[in-house]
Design an enzyme around this catalytic site. Sequence first.
Site, PDB file in Angstrom:
ATOM      1  N   GLU A 215      -8.085   4.864   3.426  1.00  0.00           N
ATOM      2  CA  GLU A 215      -8.019   5.431   4.771  1.00  0.00           C
ATOM      3  C   GLU A 215      -8.035   6.953   4.678  1.00  0.00           C
ATOM      4  O   GLU A 215      -7.337   7.535   3.852  1.00  0.00           O
ATOM      5  CB  GLU A 215      -6.716   4.954   5.441  1.00  0.00           C
ATOM      6  CG  GLU A 215      -6.548   5.430   6.854  1.00  0.00           C
ATOM      7  CD  GLU A 215      -7.784   5.150   7.700  1.00  0.00           C
ATOM      8  OE1 GLU A 215      -8.152   3.985   7.861  1.00  0.00           O
ATOM      9  OE2 GLU A 215      -8.401   6.126   8.177  1.00  0.00           O
ATOM     10  N   LYS A 274     -11.139   8.297  -2.774  1.00  0.00           N
ATOM     11  CA  LYS A 274     -10.000   8.747  -1.953  1.00  0.00           C
ATOM     12  C   LYS A 274      -9.211   9.839  -2.678  1.00  0.00           C
ATOM     13  O   LYS A 274      -8.845  10.863  -2.098  1.00  0.00           O
ATOM     14  CB  LYS A 274      -9.099   7.547  -1.629  1.00  0.00           C
ATOM     15  CG  LYS A 274      -7.806   7.912  -0.926  1.00  0.00           C
ATOM     16  CD  LYS A 274      -8.056   8.493   0.454  1.00  0.00           C
ATOM     17  CE  LYS A 274      -6.860   9.212   1.025  1.00  0.00           C
ATOM     18  NZ  LYS A 274      -5.949   8.457   1.795  1.00  0.00           N
ATOM     19  N   CYS A 330       0.525  12.889   0.659  1.00  0.00           N
ATOM     20  CA  CYS A 330      -0.701  12.527  -0.069  1.00  0.00           C
ATOM     21  C   CYS A 330      -1.198  13.548  -1.087  1.00  0.00           C
ATOM     22  O   CYS A 330      -1.455  13.198  -2.237  1.00  0.00           O
ATOM     23  CB  CYS A 330      -1.816  12.248   0.930  1.00  0.00           C
ATOM     24  SG  CYS A 330      -1.478  10.817   1.932  1.00  0.00           S
TER      25      CYS A 330
HETATM   26  C1  UDX Z   1       0.109   5.248   3.141  1.00  0.00           C
HETATM   27  C2  UDX Z   1      -0.636   4.620   1.982  1.00  0.00           C
HETATM   28  O1  UDX Z   1      -0.612   3.321   2.035  1.00  0.00           O
HETATM   29  C3  UDX Z   1      -0.373   5.373   0.735  1.00  0.00           C
HETATM   30  O2  UDX Z   1      -0.893   4.798  -0.400  1.00  0.00           O
HETATM   31  C4  UDX Z   1      -1.073   6.620   0.995  1.00  0.00           C
HETATM   32  O3  UDX Z   1      -1.182   7.391  -0.134  1.00  0.00           O
HETATM   33  C5  UDX Z   1      -0.338   7.340   2.108  1.00  0.00           C
HETATM   34  O4  UDX Z   1      -0.370   6.563   3.253  1.00  0.00           O
HETATM   35  P1  UDX Z   1       2.291   5.466   4.397  1.00  0.00           P
HETATM   36  O5  UDX Z   1       1.740   4.661   5.504  1.00  0.00           O
HETATM   37  O6  UDX Z   1       2.436   6.919   4.612  1.00  0.00           O
HETATM   38  O7  UDX Z   1       1.448   5.214   3.085  1.00  0.00           O
HETATM   39  O8  UDX Z   1       3.647   4.866   3.850  1.00  0.00           O
HETATM   40  P2  UDX Z   1       4.939   4.527   4.635  1.00  0.00           P
HETATM   41  O9  UDX Z   1       4.989   5.188   5.939  1.00  0.00           O
HETATM   42  O10 UDX Z   1       6.057   4.702   3.683  1.00  0.00           O
HETATM   43  O11 UDX Z   1       4.782   2.953   4.939  1.00  0.00           O
HETATM   44  C6  UDX Z   1       4.711   1.982   3.959  1.00  0.00           C
HETATM   45  C7  UDX Z   1       5.444   0.735   4.474  1.00  0.00           C
HETATM   46  O12 UDX Z   1       5.218  -0.322   3.578  1.00  0.00           O
HETATM   47  C8  UDX Z   1       6.958   0.906   4.588  1.00  0.00           C
HETATM   48  O13 UDX Z   1       7.376   0.687   5.909  1.00  0.00           O
HETATM   49  C9  UDX Z   1       7.511  -0.150   3.644  1.00  0.00           C
HETATM   50  O14 UDX Z   1       8.711  -0.734   4.096  1.00  0.00           O
HETATM   51  C10 UDX Z   1       6.377  -1.154   3.582  1.00  0.00           C
HETATM   52  N1  UDX Z   1       6.387  -2.009   2.401  1.00  0.00           N
HETATM   53  C11 UDX Z   1       6.544  -1.493   1.164  1.00  0.00           C
HETATM   54  C12 UDX Z   1       6.238  -3.386   2.572  1.00  0.00           C
HETATM   55  O15 UDX Z   1       6.139  -3.873   3.686  1.00  0.00           O
HETATM   56  N2  UDX Z   1       6.204  -4.178   1.469  1.00  0.00           N
HETATM   57  C13 UDX Z   1       6.372  -3.695   0.212  1.00  0.00           C
HETATM   58  O16 UDX Z   1       6.366  -4.471  -0.751  1.00  0.00           O
HETATM   59  C14 UDX Z   1       6.554  -2.302   0.067  1.00  0.00           C
HETATM   60  C1  UDX Z   2      -4.557  14.350   4.232  1.00  0.00           C
HETATM   61  C2  UDX Z   2      -6.070  14.243   4.392  1.00  0.00           C
HETATM   62  O1  UDX Z   2      -6.525  15.253   5.289  1.00  0.00           O
HETATM   63  C3  UDX Z   2      -6.442  12.865   4.905  1.00  0.00           C
HETATM   64  O2  UDX Z   2      -7.853  12.735   4.940  1.00  0.00           O
HETATM   65  C4  UDX Z   2      -5.871  11.817   3.982  1.00  0.00           C
HETATM   66  O3  UDX Z   2      -6.142  10.514   4.462  1.00  0.00           O
HETATM   67  C5  UDX Z   2      -4.379  11.992   3.837  1.00  0.00           C
HETATM   68  O4  UDX Z   2      -4.086  13.321   3.391  1.00  0.00           O
HETATM   69  P1  UDX Z   2      -2.525  14.784   5.850  1.00  0.00           P
HETATM   70  O5  UDX Z   2      -1.778  15.035   4.594  1.00  0.00           O
HETATM   71  O6  UDX Z   2      -1.944  13.846   6.839  1.00  0.00           O
HETATM   72  O7  UDX Z   2      -3.987  14.258   5.526  1.00  0.00           O
HETATM   73  O8  UDX Z   2      -2.737  16.179   6.627  1.00  0.00           O
HETATM   74  P2  UDX Z   2      -3.735  17.412   6.433  1.00  0.00           P
HETATM   75  O9  UDX Z   2      -4.212  17.805   7.763  1.00  0.00           O
HETATM   76  O10 UDX Z   2      -4.751  17.154   5.410  1.00  0.00           O
HETATM   77  O11 UDX Z   2      -2.762  18.578   5.937  1.00  0.00           O
HETATM   78  C6  UDX Z   2      -2.141  18.544   4.662  1.00  0.00           C
HETATM   79  C7  UDX Z   2      -1.390  19.828   4.431  1.00  0.00           C
HETATM   80  O12 UDX Z   2      -2.270  20.923   4.253  1.00  0.00           O
HETATM   81  C8  UDX Z   2      -0.462  20.244   5.577  1.00  0.00           C
HETATM   82  O13 UDX Z   2       0.730  20.737   5.051  1.00  0.00           O
HETATM   83  C9  UDX Z   2      -1.230  21.322   6.289  1.00  0.00           C
HETATM   84  O14 UDX Z   2      -0.398  22.206   6.997  1.00  0.00           O
HETATM   85  C10 UDX Z   2      -1.903  21.990   5.104  1.00  0.00           C
HETATM   86  N1  UDX Z   2      -3.119  22.748   5.444  1.00  0.00           N
HETATM   87  C11 UDX Z   2      -4.193  22.105   5.977  1.00  0.00           C
HETATM   88  C12 UDX Z   2      -3.192  24.107   5.155  1.00  0.00           C
HETATM   89  O15 UDX Z   2      -2.238  24.698   4.655  1.00  0.00           O
HETATM   90  N2  UDX Z   2      -4.354  24.781   5.430  1.00  0.00           N
HETATM   91  C13 UDX Z   2      -5.436  24.157   5.958  1.00  0.00           C
HETATM   92  O16 UDX Z   2      -6.461  24.838   6.173  1.00  0.00           O
HETATM   93  C14 UDX Z   2      -5.357  22.776   6.247  1.00  0.00           C
END
Ligand code: UDX
Ligand code: UDX
Length: 597
Positions: A215, A274, A330
């Site tokens: 994603e 990714k 991430c």
């Molecule tokens: C996601 C992606 O899946 C991760 O790999 C990516 O790098 C960042 O975005 P994210 O949605 O941010 O992660 O994670 P989080 O908000 O922590 O949600 C994960 C959920 O999975 C939690 O609510 C946790 O309870 C659940 N989980 C975890 C399960 O339901 N089963 C498990 O075995 C482990």
């Molecule tokens: C990122 C990727 O953009 C997304 O495609 C992936 O799926 C998950 O990781 P996210 O971490 O949610 O998304 O936010 P993003 O908008 O990428 O910002 C990441 C960090 O970089 C933030 O702390 C933001 O403030 C910072 N940032 C972003 C900068 O400092 N300068 C920029 O020009 C852009």
Amino acid sequence: MDTVYSSNSSTTPSSLLFLPLPLIANLKVVIIGAGYVGAPSAAIIAIKCPSVSVTVFDIDRSRIDAWNSDSLPIYEPGLDDLIRQCKKQGNLRFSNNESVVALADLIIVCVQTPTKRFGVGAGHASDLKNIELAARMISRVCASTGGRPRHRIVVEKSTVPVKTAQTLKIVLNPSTAPGNRRPSLSGLSTSSSPSSSSSTSITAVNTFSVISSPEFLAEGTAVADLEKPSRVLIGGDDTIAGRESVRTLAALYAEWVPLEKIITTNLWSSELSKLVANAFLAQRISSINSVSALCEASGADVNEVARAVGTDIRVGPHFLKSSVGFGGSCFKKDILNLVYLFRSYNLHEPALYWESVVKINEWQETRFSHSIVSRLFNTITGKKLAMLGFAFKADTGDCRESAAAAVANSLLQERARLHVFDPKADAAHMFEELETSHQISQSTTPGLNDLFVVETDVYACCLNAHAVIVTTEWPMFKKLDWARIYAGCIKPAFVFDGRNILDHSNLSQIGFSVHAIGKNLAVEAAMHAHAAAVSAVAERASPQGSPLKKGSVGVGGGGGGGGGKDSDDADFKSLNEAVARVLDTTTVELPLPPPSI
Ligand code: UDX
Ligand code: UDX
């Protein structure tokens, strides 16, 4: 679904998607992990595919309860409305009962994959515990409650190291492991419906295809990103089962995503893409942040440099916003994971290259905190500092790996008293981040509750502060009544803009001493003074107007008033010296007025 070809597509869809795609009506989708990725993804599938039933499972009961309530567990613009619409439509539900997984035709895994904290690869490799647990749960639940054995598709959406799908395949289809008997993949119907099965497709055991579809949504814009993705990536095996699984997921997305935006690849390319995509984005931020230091030293303005560089279409304007540092769950995790992968394949030079992206980010965070300490007369012990923003970016309450937390850590080491305001991040998440990423807790930092105070009113946060520090780019910070804030601050009052979002000249006029990433505002002020002096000399030399307008190559000496060349030279020399002092260097050479003709 009759046809999925896009009549106005400008580019060709992947060849796998040429033939009519499978029907997805009545498909049952289960998403495992009700987090920042899983829940919004589920909602968008549900709303765009009314005939598909979508269930989100999470092992965390309280999270599921929150999704089922009116108070969602995460803040994401537009998500409340979207979930409300889905609930009304009736095809989205959240459940903590794992038996729902067995009902699925398509299972999308969205569990978190954090960096390992112990054991082999600690600090770099991804912890795949949750992925494996999810796979084992799928296998167990389908075997015990799934009715007659059949074929299901498992989609790896969590960000994972390349080759993770191999592990999933083995855990899900243990009979494919070396030494075990080959599975029958006949359970995957190649008919129009992935959930239909004929008598010949019944298998003795459940079987699973594993495909990858990472994603790319960003927090804060998740709904918009899901609705109009830049691309959907799907990777699968080049087998009948693999291809049909890819086509089934593509059919789901094709309900709202133009086919030409759906990219199909092999499994490993998809997994790796990714990590590489996030690494490239983060690399741009580290690149501009490295340049920000040079801007501060030289008097260049990082915003101007970023604009000048980013207007080259080969570079592009995005992700060139200099900041106190990138954060989020991430970027750091994925780059470190990439570094680990390089090292695992004995590719040490590229590993060092990518590792430096994270190092520059840490350096930037430290540089910013150090500049706060040094400008506040090298001591902040006991001083109240107001920190505006704790989330890792605007439009989210997520504090994971936030640069604000890194800065807070440095300032707390100096025993400053931090008062923090964030419009969406709550105190519990702030303390959690301080503890998880920086080991700051009540036990490691006695008196933490007095040293780190979370405020709900931004003006109260800034009252009696020695400095106001902007760490998240919330637009509301631009609109604050800065004169009121200044009136309430201890003088001299400082502003440190870690996001370059404020009106610096206005703040200076109000009386603040202003410091911003990638700008040397003192040099800027001296340059303005210098420019003003140049034009004053020009005016004195040419009362009728600009000497250039008169065709002259320089300022005419002695003509028309002013103090004469010697005194002009003296003015400029003293200005140059002043600028040089600001820059703390003697190498600055600003132009003297042109010689008299
Ligand atoms: C996601 C992606 O899946 C991760 O790999 C990516 O790098 C960042 O975005 P994210 O949605 O941010 O992660 O994670 P989080 O908000 O922590 O949600 C994960 C959920 O999975 C939690 O609510 C946790 O309870 C659940 N989980 C975890 C399960 O339901 N089963 C498990 O075995 C482990
Ligand atoms: C990122 C990727 O953009 C997304 O495609 C992936 O799926 C998950 O990781 P996210 O971490 O949610 O998304 O936010 P993003 O908008 O990428 O910002 C990441 C960090 O970089 C933030 O702390 C933001 O403030 C910072 N940032 C972003 C900068 O400092 N300068 C920029 O020009 C852009």
